[in-house]
Design a protein around this motif. Structure first.
Motif, PDB file in Angstrom:
ATOM      1  N   PHE A   1     -38.705 -36.378  -2.061  1.00 11.44           N
ATOM      2  CA  PHE A   1     -38.824 -34.923  -1.821  1.00 11.44           C
ATOM      3  C   PHE A   1     -39.299 -34.163  -2.929  1.00 11.44           C
ATOM      4  O   PHE A   1     -40.466 -33.474  -3.267  1.00 11.44           O
ATOM      5  CB  PHE A   1     -37.969 -34.702  -0.545  1.00 11.44           C
ATOM      6  CG  PHE A   1     -38.822 -32.663  -0.924  1.00 11.44           C
ATOM      7  CD1 PHE A   1     -39.160 -32.976   0.546  1.00 11.44           C
ATOM      8  CD2 PHE A   1     -37.784 -31.900  -0.862  1.00 11.44           C
ATOM      9  CE1 PHE A   1     -39.975 -31.706   0.657  1.00 11.44           C
ATOM     10  CE2 PHE A   1     -38.014 -30.637  -0.557  1.00 11.44           C
ATOM     11  CZ  PHE A   1     -38.971 -30.323   0.445  1.00 11.44           C
ATOM     12  N   GLN A   2     -38.342 -34.598  -4.340  1.00 11.30           N
ATOM     13  CA  GLN A   2     -38.766 -34.229  -5.587  1.00 11.30           C
ATOM     14  C   GLN A   2     -39.935 -34.189  -6.207  1.00 11.30           C
ATOM     15  O   GLN A   2     -40.391 -33.543  -6.390  1.00 11.30           O
ATOM     16  CB  GLN A   2     -37.499 -34.170  -6.073  1.00 11.30           C
ATOM     17  CG  GLN A   2     -37.453 -33.301  -7.109  1.00 11.30           C
ATOM     18  CD  GLN A   2     -37.117 -31.895  -7.822  1.00 11.30           C
ATOM     19  OE1 GLN A   2     -36.825 -30.795  -6.568  1.00 11.30           O
ATOM     20  NE2 GLN A   2     -38.328 -31.054  -7.647  1.00 11.30           N
TER      21      GLN A   2
ATOM     22  N   TYR B   1     -42.970 -34.613  -4.209  1.00 10.84           N
ATOM     23  CA  TYR B   1     -43.108 -34.384  -3.778  1.00 10.84           C
ATOM     24  C   TYR B   1     -43.464 -32.774  -4.420  1.00 10.84           C
ATOM     25  O   TYR B   1     -45.025 -32.308  -4.987  1.00 10.84           O
ATOM     26  CB  TYR B   1     -43.244 -34.278  -2.711  1.00 10.84           C
ATOM     27  CG  TYR B   1     -43.831 -34.945  -1.453  1.00 10.84           C
ATOM     28  CD1 TYR B   1     -45.869 -34.910  -1.059  1.00 10.84           C
ATOM     29  CD2 TYR B   1     -43.395 -35.989  -1.549  1.00 10.84           C
ATOM     30  CE1 TYR B   1     -46.298 -36.034   0.140  1.00 10.84           C
ATOM     31  CE2 TYR B   1     -43.686 -37.108  -0.838  1.00 10.84           C
ATOM     32  CZ  TYR B   1     -45.572 -37.091  -0.534  1.00 10.84           C
ATOM     33  OH  TYR B   1     -45.874 -37.440   0.589  1.00 10.84           O
ATOM     34  N   LEU B   2     -42.685 -32.112  -4.674  1.00 12.92           N
ATOM     35  CA  LEU B   2     -42.577 -30.677  -5.159  1.00 12.92           C
ATOM     36  C   LEU B   2     -43.086 -30.737  -6.481  1.00 12.92           C
ATOM     37  O   LEU B   2     -43.724 -29.932  -7.284  1.00 12.92           O
ATOM     38  CB  LEU B   2     -41.069 -30.480  -5.700  1.00 12.92           C
ATOM     39  CG  LEU B   2     -40.734 -29.823  -3.631  1.00 12.92           C
ATOM     40  CD1 LEU B   2     -39.105 -28.843  -4.089  1.00 12.92           C
ATOM     41  CD2 LEU B   2     -41.920 -28.642  -2.905  1.00 12.92           C
TER      42      LEU B   2
ATOM     43  N   THR C   1     -49.208 -24.583   6.814  1.00  7.22           N
ATOM     44  CA  THR C   1     -50.025 -25.134   6.670  1.00  7.22           C
ATOM     45  C   THR C   1     -51.224 -25.412   5.937  1.00  7.22           C
ATOM     46  O   THR C   1     -52.056 -25.940   4.777  1.00  7.22           O
ATOM     47  CB  THR C   1     -49.928 -27.482   7.799  1.00  7.22           C
ATOM     48  OG1 THR C   1     -50.640 -26.479   8.594  1.00  7.22           O
ATOM     49  CG2 THR C   1     -48.755 -27.411   7.208  1.00  7.22           C
TER      50      THR C   1
ATOM     51  N   GLY D   1     -49.349 -34.208   3.085  1.00  5.50           N
ATOM     52  CA  GLY D   1     -48.732 -34.192   3.215  1.00  5.50           C
ATOM     53  C   GLY D   1     -47.728 -33.364   2.211  1.00  5.50           C
ATOM     54  O   GLY D   1     -46.503 -32.633   2.022  1.00  5.50           O
ATOM     55  N   HIS D   2     -48.415 -32.802   1.245  1.00  2.66           N
ATOM     56  CA  HIS D   2     -47.921 -32.051   0.140  1.00  2.66           C
ATOM     57  C   HIS D   2     -48.034 -30.760   1.023  1.00  2.66           C
ATOM     58  O   HIS D   2     -46.637 -30.350   0.692  1.00  2.66           O
ATOM     59  CB  HIS D   2     -48.498 -31.467  -0.894  1.00  2.66           C
ATOM     60  CG  HIS D   2     -48.715 -33.610  -1.823  1.00  2.66           C
ATOM     61  ND1 HIS D   2     -50.010 -34.464  -1.668  1.00  2.66           N
ATOM     62  CD2 HIS D   2     -47.504 -33.320  -2.518  1.00  2.66           C
ATOM     63  CE1 HIS D   2     -49.306 -34.905  -2.261  1.00  2.66           C
ATOM     64  NE2 HIS D   2     -48.309 -34.297  -3.143  1.00  2.66           N
TER      65      HIS D   2
ATOM     66  N   ALA E   1     -44.667 -30.668   2.560  1.00  9.73           N
ATOM     67  CA  ALA E   1     -43.708 -30.844   2.033  1.00  9.73           C
ATOM     68  C   ALA E   1     -43.000 -29.695   1.592  1.00  9.73           C
ATOM     69  O   ALA E   1     -42.318 -29.091   1.655  1.00  9.73           O
ATOM     70  CB  ALA E   1     -43.634 -31.558   0.622  1.00  9.73           C
TER      71      ALA E   1
ATOM     72  N   ALA F   1     -41.621 -27.852   4.854  1.00 13.02           N
ATOM     73  CA  ALA F   1     -40.371 -28.412   5.031  1.00 13.02           C
ATOM     74  C   ALA F   1     -38.832 -27.488   3.984  1.00 13.02           C
ATOM     75  O   ALA F   1     -37.929 -27.309   4.826  1.00 13.02           O
ATOM     76  CB  ALA F   1     -39.988 -29.641   4.359  1.00 13.02           C
TER      77      ALA F   1
ATOM     78  N   LYS G   1     -35.413 -28.379   3.632  1.00 13.48           N
ATOM     79  CA  LYS G   1     -34.981 -29.734   1.950  1.00 13.48           C
ATOM     80  C   LYS G   1     -34.680 -28.481   1.486  1.00 13.48           C
ATOM     81  O   LYS G   1     -35.963 -27.836   1.535  1.00 13.48           O
ATOM     82  CB  LYS G   1     -36.361 -30.546   1.633  1.00 13.48           C
ATOM     83  CG  LYS G   1     -36.783 -31.612   2.643  1.00 13.48           C
ATOM     84  CD  LYS G   1     -35.556 -32.967   2.475  1.00 13.48           C
ATOM     85  CE  LYS G   1     -36.744 -34.269   3.337  1.00 13.48           C
ATOM     86  NZ  LYS G   1     -35.290 -34.897   2.868  1.00 13.48           N
TER      87      LYS G   1
END
Length: 72
Positions: free
Chosen positions: A3-4, A6-7, A46, A58-59, A62, A65, A71
């Motif tokens: 996840f990190q 992605y960020l 999104t 996907g991003h 993220a 989320a 997250k």
């Protein structure tokens, strides 16, 4: 990908940090007091991220989320 990661990729692409996205979501009326409003759908968020920042699905999910509090 974590996840990190992605960020980190999102920040590299957009120049915006997770806290920046939280502030922008609040300014756009998607969130209130750090929580997504009950009438706001994931697709609204999104779509905004895809259109304004060119993020892939996907991003964008993220960031959703992150805003949802799933997250940190």
């Amino acid at each position: 990908m974590s996840f990190q990661a992605y960020l980190d990729n999102i920040q590299a692409k957009t120049g915006k940090s997770p806290s920046d996205f939280k502030e922008m979501a609040e300014a756009k009326g998607f969130t209130e007091n750090g929580k997504i409003k009950s009438d706001v759908k994931a697709t609204q968020i999104t779509n905004w991220l895809k259109e304004e920042f060119g993020l892939g699905h996907g991003h964008a999910m993220a960031i959703y989320a992150l805003l949802k509090g799933k997250k940190e």
